[in-house]
Design a protein around this motif. Structure first.
Motif, PDB file in Angstrom:
ATOM      1  N   UNK A 272       0.824  -1.199   0.000  1.00 15.84           N
ATOM      2  CA  UNK A 272       0.000   0.000   0.000  1.00 15.84           C
ATOM      3  C   UNK A 272       0.866   1.261   0.000  1.00 15.84           C
ATOM      4  N   UNK A 273       0.583   2.170  -0.927  1.00 22.09           N
ATOM      5  CA  UNK A 273       1.308   3.434  -1.000  1.00 22.09           C
ATOM      6  C   UNK A 273       2.469   3.440  -1.967  1.00 22.09           C
ATOM      7  N   UNK A 274       2.828   2.264  -2.510  1.00 21.34           N
ATOM      8  CA  UNK A 274       3.913   2.203  -3.476  1.00 21.34           C
ATOM      9  C   UNK A 274       3.503   2.810  -4.813  1.00 21.34           C
ATOM     10  N   UNK A 275       4.500   3.008  -5.658  1.00 23.94           N
ATOM     11  CA  UNK A 275       4.269   3.621  -6.966  1.00 23.94           C
ATOM     12  C   UNK A 275       4.864   2.726  -8.041  1.00 23.94           C
ATOM     13  N   UNK A 276       4.065   2.392  -9.071  1.00 23.18           N
ATOM     14  CA  UNK A 276       4.569   1.555 -10.153  1.00 23.18           C
ATOM     15  C   UNK A 276       4.203   0.100  -9.938  1.00 23.18           C
ATOM     16  N   UNK A 277       4.757  -0.749 -10.781  1.00 21.25           N
ATOM     17  CA  UNK A 277       4.397  -2.158 -10.781  1.00 21.25           C
ATOM     18  C   UNK A 277       5.638  -3.038 -10.844  1.00 21.25           C
ATOM     19  N   UNK A 278       5.579  -4.170 -10.152  1.00 23.73           N
ATOM     20  CA  UNK A 278       6.623  -5.196 -10.175  1.00 23.73           C
ATOM     21  C   UNK A 278       7.981  -4.629  -9.769  1.00 23.73           C
ATOM     22  N   UNK A 279       9.036  -4.993 -10.488  1.00 23.71           N
ATOM     23  CA  UNK A 279      10.383  -4.576 -10.084  1.00 23.71           C
ATOM     24  C   UNK A 279      10.617  -3.089 -10.269  1.00 23.71           C
ATOM     25  N   UNK A 280       9.704  -2.398 -10.952  1.00 27.08           N
ATOM     26  CA  UNK A 280       9.823  -0.954 -11.106  1.00 27.08           C
ATOM     27  C   UNK A 280       9.059  -0.204 -10.010  1.00 27.08           C
ATOM     28  N   UNK A 281       8.398  -0.941  -9.144  1.00 28.62           N
ATOM     29  CA  UNK A 281       7.619  -0.315  -8.076  1.00 28.62           C
ATOM     30  C   UNK A 281       8.556   0.302  -7.034  1.00 28.62           C
ATOM     31  N   UNK A 282       8.243   1.502  -6.588  1.00 28.85           N
ATOM     32  CA  UNK A 282       9.076   2.207  -5.619  1.00 28.85           C
ATOM     33  C   UNK A 282       8.276   2.512  -4.355  1.00 28.85           C
ATOM     34  N   UNK A 283       8.972   2.935  -3.322  1.00 30.48           N
ATOM     35  CA  UNK A 283       8.341   3.243  -2.042  1.00 30.48           C
ATOM     36  C   UNK A 283       7.847   4.677  -1.975  1.00 30.48           C
ATOM     37  N   UNK A 284       7.959   5.418  -3.070  1.00 25.34           N
ATOM     38  CA  UNK A 284       7.520   6.801  -3.083  1.00 25.34           C
ATOM     39  C   UNK A 284       8.599   7.738  -2.574  1.00 25.34           C
ATOM     40  N   UNK A 285       8.287   9.016  -2.537  1.00 31.97           N
ATOM     41  CA  UNK A 285       9.273  10.016  -2.128  1.00 31.97           C
ATOM     42  C   UNK A 285       8.659  11.024  -1.166  1.00 31.97           C
ATOM     43  N   UNK A 286       9.532  11.692  -0.416  1.00 28.61           N
ATOM     44  CA  UNK A 286       9.113  12.774   0.462  1.00 28.61           C
ATOM     45  C   UNK A 286       8.080  12.334   1.484  1.00 28.61           C
TER      46      UNK A 286
END
Length: 444
Positions: A85-99
């Motif tokens: 929940x709150x991540x950005x993107x999909x699969x191995x390109x998914x990130x934890x977000x910023x700021x």
């Protein structure tokens, strides 16, 4: 004449070796067939497919079951530990977000594959086995939901679907972010009933779902049991891996496996001892074993544990002998479902096979490049691995002895594991929908 005798003697040595290579090992299981699976309803399958990919089942309406169990990624996400929940993107390109939008915690265990969960013989789910059949429970299942797990769930797969939606890191979200998270955190019982009620209300507000529930169940009533049963039917129907070269071989097609796969099969059911735990038609004993798998993740999985660690089965059973044990995974489509282990510690089949040959040595010399972690991930990912006390405890609990296999034998063993792939099942039977009734984004 002497020369002819030597040739005959040589052939007598070669021929048995060739015959052994093509012999069927002892202990082979029966092949899987459609009759080995629970029945489903076409209408519930179609409804479940939409719910599976609809973010309406998450607290912040920004993540679906399909985010971490995606059609294009072997029913997983390709990461060692999911960004929920709150991540950005999909699969191995998914990130934890910023700021300020960066998520605080990730899902603590690898996203398990969904293939063949609908087999009638499946009796336990989750890495720590916290969900299993129990006729003494009103719901028919022992689970973290305890007495709050409702009656009417039609399968263990449907029962499993009740829980990711309640998890802060998976789908529910953080405290005060949304009504679902607030319901969970304000309840003294863990918030299961409150979360399920809040999610029911979110789905009820989507008018496009009403005729779909009526078609699947005979009336428009929407509740969490019906939601879970539809999700369960979809998973049971969609991801069924039974047409592998190995299954074809078990049905009598001697040419279904290559020679290296046959050698690997002989190792699997013989010298390598893999079938001791990966037994039966499901290639899993559905039991729990400590094999010194390298720990990853930046949080404890047991409430109030001050140490960052995941002790596995003991988290649910509370028995000391269950410390560091995890459920044996089923192996069909294993070549497409990495990273491997409850922590996703190994990105390749060869690496995880080699781990089994000397688990303690592999633990103590773990190659951290094997982990597939998101960019800007948790700086605590290797905290447990850096704790000598934790590593020593994992090593002491290990059940597997060390053994030696040659590089060619390992190559053959990996070749056999690849024969467990049902290529068609990787795509699913219905596939990912392009849109969902809520109108929210379907992640592609």
């Amino acid at each position: 004449m002497r020369f002819l005798v030597i040739i005959i003697a040589a052939l007598s040595i070669i021929t048995p070796a060739f015959a052994d290579e093509n012999a069927r090992p002892a202990g082979l299981p029966q092949p899987l067939a459609d009759t080995d699976f629970l029945s489903t309803s076409k209408e519930r399958v179609e409804l479940g497919r939409l719910l599976f990919y609809d973010p309406v089942l998450s607290g912040n309406r920004n993540i679906s079951c399909g985010t971490c169990h995606h059609h294009d990624h072997g029913t997983g996400d390709g990461l060692s530990l999911p960004v929920g929940e709150g991540g950005v993107g999909l699969a191995t390109k998914r990130t934890v977000g910023e700021g300020v939008h960066r998520i605080r915690r990730r899902v603590p265990r690898n996203a398990p594959p969904l293939f063949n969960l609908g087999a009638k013989d499946v009796r336990v789910l989750f890495h720590d086995g916290r969900l299993f059949h129990d006729d003494e429970q009103p719901s028919g299942f022992r689970s973290p939901g305890g007495e709050y797990l409702p009656k009417g769930l039609t399968s263990i797969v449907a029962a499993q679907a009740m829980f990711p939606v309640t998890s802060e890191t998976e789908m529910a979200g953080d405290l005060e972010e949304n009504p679902v998270a607030v319901a969970r955190d304000k309840a003294a019982d863990g918030g299961f009933k409150e979360v399920w009620r809040a999610l029911e209300e979110q789905v009820r507000k989507e008018k496009a779902y009403r005729p779909l529930f009526a078609k699947a169940y005979g009336d428009e009533r929407i509740d969490m049991v019906r939601i879970a049963n539809a999700l369960g039917d979809f998973i049971i129907h969609e991801w069924r891996a039974i047409d592998t070269p190995f299954d074809a071989y078990l049905r009598g097609n001697q040419d279904a496996l290559t020679q290296d796969q046959k050698r690997g099969m002989a190792l699997f059911y013989g010298e390598a001892g893999c079938s001791v735990c990966h037994s039966g038609s499901l290639l899993a004993d559905q039991d729990f074993h400590a094999i010194a798998m390298s720990p990853l993740g930046g949080r404890s999985t047991r409430p109030f544990d001050p140490i960052i660690r995941d002790r596995g089965r003991i988290n649910f059973s509370d028995r000391n002998e269950d410390a560091w044990k995890f459920r044996t995974p089923m192996l069909r489509n294993v070549s497409a479902t990495g990273p491997y282990g409850h922590s996703g510690a190994y990105r390749s089949l060869e690496a995880v096979v080699r781990h089994h040959l000397n688990p303690v040595e592999s633990l103590r010399n773990y190659d951290r490049s094997q982990a597939i972690l998101p960019e800007h991930g948790d700086h605590n990912d290797f905290t447990a691995l850096d704790n000598p006390q934790t590593v020593n405890a994992i090593a002491a609990a290990n059940e597997l002895g060390s053994q030696k296999l040659s590089d060619p034998q390992i190559t053959d063993l990996v070749a056999f594991l690849k024969s467990l792939t049902d290529e068609q099942s990787l795509k699913g039977r219905l596939g990912r929908p392009d849109q969902v009734p809520s109108g929210l984004t379907v992640e592609k």
